[in-house]
Design a protein around this motif. Structure first.
Motif, PDB file in Angstrom:
ATOM      1  N   CYS A 138      -5.909  -0.607  -3.284  1.00 18.20           N
ATOM      2  CA  CYS A 138      -5.126  -0.071  -2.165  1.00 18.20           C
ATOM      3  C   CYS A 138      -5.673  -0.416  -0.786  1.00 18.20           C
ATOM      4  CB  CYS A 138      -5.031   1.446  -2.288  1.00 18.20           C
ATOM      5  SG  CYS A 138      -3.921   1.908  -3.607  1.00 18.20           S
ATOM      6  N   ALA A 160     -11.488   6.063  -2.976  1.00 17.15           N
ATOM      7  CA  ALA A 160     -10.110   6.016  -2.495  1.00 17.15           C
ATOM      8  C   ALA A 160      -9.912   5.025  -1.351  1.00 17.15           C
ATOM      9  CB  ALA A 160      -9.659   7.409  -2.057  1.00 17.15           C
ATOM     10  N   GLU A 165      -4.792  10.936  -3.014  1.00 16.64           N
ATOM     11  CA  GLU A 165      -5.898  10.081  -2.593  1.00 16.64           C
ATOM     12  C   GLU A 165      -7.238  10.802  -2.656  1.00 16.64           C
ATOM     13  OE1 GLU A 165      -7.221   8.346   1.628  1.00 16.64           O
ATOM     14  OE2 GLU A 165      -5.274   7.612   0.933  1.00 16.64           O
ATOM     15  N   GLY A 166      -8.157  10.249  -3.409  1.00 16.68           N
ATOM     16  CA  GLY A 166      -9.507  10.786  -3.496  1.00 16.68           C
ATOM     17  C   GLY A 166      -9.659  12.042  -4.338  1.00 16.68           C
ATOM     18  N   GLU A 171       0.813  -1.210   0.000  1.00 18.28           N
ATOM     19  CA  GLU A 171       0.000   0.000   0.000  1.00 18.28           C
ATOM     20  C   GLU A 171       0.851   1.267   0.000  1.00 18.28           C
ATOM     21  OE1 GLU A 171      -3.406  -0.033   2.701  1.00 18.28           O
ATOM     22  OE2 GLU A 171      -3.161  -2.206   2.800  1.00 18.28           O
ATOM     23  N   CYS A 202      -6.210   3.264  -5.776  1.00 15.49           N
ATOM     24  CA  CYS A 202      -5.200   4.319  -5.912  1.00 15.49           C
ATOM     25  C   CYS A 202      -5.030   4.585  -7.401  1.00 15.49           C
ATOM     26  CB  CYS A 202      -3.842   3.861  -5.387  1.00 15.49           C
ATOM     27  SG  CYS A 202      -3.789   3.411  -3.663  1.00 15.49           S
ATOM     28  N   GLY A 244       0.062   0.304  -4.063  1.00 17.58           N
ATOM     29  CA  GLY A 244      -1.056  -0.620  -4.077  1.00 17.58           C
ATOM     30  C   GLY A 244      -0.747  -1.975  -4.673  1.00 17.58           C
TER      31      GLY A 244
END
Length: 143
Positions: free
Chosen positions: A100, A68, A78-79, A39, A72, A43
């Motif tokens: 992820c 998210a 992220e997101g 991660e 990934c 990922g």
């Protein structure tokens, strides 16, 4: 003037996504196959997705709302919304997607979702994805 407007109406942008759907199958979060499951390093099972403009006008491409907690996207926080910019006719853009994470209760159950790609051409295609999170413990065979 009427002919000019009619010709403008014929020009369209079409976004194709490949592969679609994307099924990773079982992802072992305990470090087994796939071995690239880290991660912190981007990922599990990184997979290239190609977005291609098969139309005849420029497309301004954007995707928002990918989950998210599970996915990934390399090169994007992220997101974050995926602002991919202008994609000219015949051009393609490659995204690297990875699994992820998973939520409590997801183990051994298929997790699925989709990413909607918005653009200023015809339709808004989505990428459907799925995987099953598992944690495979090695059996202790003893001495």
């Amino acid at each position: 003037m009427t002919t000019f407007l009619a010709l403008l109406g014929c020009s369209t942008g079409v976004l194709e996504i490949s592969p679609n759907p994307l099924s990773w199958g079982e992802i072992d979060f305990l470090g087994g196959p796939p071995e690239e499951c880290d991660e912190d390093e981007g990922g599990c099972a990184p997979t290239s997705i190609t977005l291609r403009n098969s139309g005849d006008v420029d497309l301004s491409v954007r995707a928002d709302g990918y989950d998210a907690a599970y996915l990934c996207v390399e090169g994007f926080p992220e997101g974050a919304a995926l602002e991919l910019g202008i994609l000219p006719p015949g051009a393609s853009y490659t995204l690297l997607l990875s699994v992820c994470g998973y939520e409590p209760g997801d183990l051994t159950n298929e997790v699925a979702g989709s990413i909607l790609f918005e653009h200023d051409g015809e339709g808004s295609p989505s990428l459907d994805w799925s995987f099953t999170p598992v944690r495979v413990f090695e059996e202790d065979t003893g001495p």
